[in-house]
Design an enzyme around this catalytic site. Structure first.
Site, PDB file in Angstrom:
ATOM      1  CE1 TYR A   1      -5.544   2.938  -5.499  1.00  0.00           C
ATOM      2  CE2 TYR A   1      -3.864   4.523  -5.452  1.00  0.00           C
ATOM      3  CZ  TYR A   1      -4.391   3.170  -5.051  1.00  0.00           C
ATOM      4  OH  TYR A   1      -3.637   2.546  -4.498  1.00  0.00           O
TER       5      TYR A   1
ATOM      6  CB  CYS B   1      -1.052  -0.091   1.067  1.00  0.00           C
ATOM      7  SG  CYS B   1      -1.910   1.719   1.580  1.00  0.00           S
TER       8      CYS B   1
END
Length: 338
Positions: A179, A48
């Site tokens: 994203y 992450c």
């Protein structure tokens, strides 16, 4: 990072849920959680980018003795991040398999996505905060009593306004921009996101053409925040998220800047490319239903000369580099560019 895509608008634009548990751990304990060595555990996943920031900052500041760390595996099911890397899949300090258990201890039947990083109060077994942006700032400003000798100033007062300004644009346009490309729900939304992302990357190329770091002449919080996205760009975002105007390796200024940081202690030695690829390509089945993980790209070029020393700058200012990672916290050589 949540284990689900947050949501999208009617036009297909990706939107991130930014309502985090914003309790702070501070020197004066004003939120009920004072800084205390050994009291808290930082739970992360190397995959992450938001969690990778906290791993870097904790290491640069030398907080290893004060704040333990727990590593989730790179993949998870629909319920939660899990401690798949530990014996029997249980975190040895918290005694849990699902990170969700620590969220539910804080907020029963926690209704939102379980995210990393999260700081957990060990004795209570509950999450204190998952506000990733504030966590690293507090490491720099609230945990100073436990910084190592020679710890750098990652959030120096004289540069804070500019660091905040640059970091905000990096977050909205680049960290989150990839994203928006990857989770766009329509062609128009994707093209809007694509244009915004590469406009911002061009801005960064111009900014960094004549200065070694984003703000001032030393590494700051702003550089940490940008690095974790750049480190994932060619391995994931270029193909998986369709951010494919150019690879990072085809953007000369940003590629040299990223290699400069990668070769700096605390950055490349916290980056696990295998786990990064496993997470994105296996978990995002709506984007990659076959769950096939690509073999490339070749990582050796991360260690090639970058030439950024010619711009001057002092990576750690008046401080010093951190020592080698602790044995239990090392990225396997086969997972990095080493």
């Amino acid at each position: 990072m949540s284990y689900v895509a947050d949501s999208s608008t009617a036009d297909g634009d990706f939107t991130r849920d930014t309502a985090y548990i914003d309790t702070r751990i501070t020197a004066d304990g004003r939120d009920g959680y004072p800084v205390e060595p050994g009291r808290y555990r930082l739970v992360v996943a190397r995959a992450c980018p938001w969690a990778n920031r906290t791993i870097i900052v904790r290491r640069l500041l030398g907080l290893e003795d004060a704040l333990s760390i727990g590593f989730c595996g790179p993949t998870h099911d629909e319920r939660s991040w899990t401690f798949d890397l530990d014996p029997e899949g249980v975190d040895p300090v918290l005694g849990i398999h699902y990170l969700r258990d620590a969220y539910n201890k804080r907020i029963p039947d926690y209704p939102k996505g379980v995210t990393v990083p999260a700081v957990v109060d060990v004795a209570r077994g509950q999450v204190v905060t998952n506000d990733f942006a504030q966590i690293t700032l507090d490491f720099s400003t609230e945990w100073t009593a436990y910084h190592r000798d020679g710890a750098p100033q990652l959030y120096p007062e004289r540069w804070r306004a500019e660091i905040d300004e640059v970091s905000q644009r990096v977050y909205t346009e680049i960290n989150n921009g990839v994203y928006r490309c990857g989770f766009a729900g329509s062609q128009k939304a994707y093209e809007r996101a694509y244009d915004r992302l590469f406009t911002a990357l061009d801005w960064l190329s111009e900014r960094l053409a004549d200065q070694r770091y984003l703000v001032g002449d030393t590494i700051t919080e702003a550089d940490v925040r940008l690095f974790t996205t750049l480190a994932r760009f060619d391995a994931v975002y270029h193909g998986h998220f369709k951010a494919n105007r150019s690879k990072l390796a085809e953007m000369p200024v940003l590629w040299a800047y990223a290699r400069d940081l990668f070769q700096t202690p605390g950055f490349g030695d916290t980056t696990d490319f295998v786990q990064i690829k496993q997470h994105y390509y296996i978990v995002h089945t709506d984007i990659n239903p076959t769950r096939v993980v690509p073999k490339g790209p070749d990582l050796a070029n991360w260690l090639t000369p970058h030439g950024r020393e010619s711009l001057g700058g002092r990576p750690f200012g008046d401080g010093t580099p951190p020592g080698p990672p602790r044995e239990a916290e090392r990225v396997p050589a086969a997972h990095s560019a080493g």
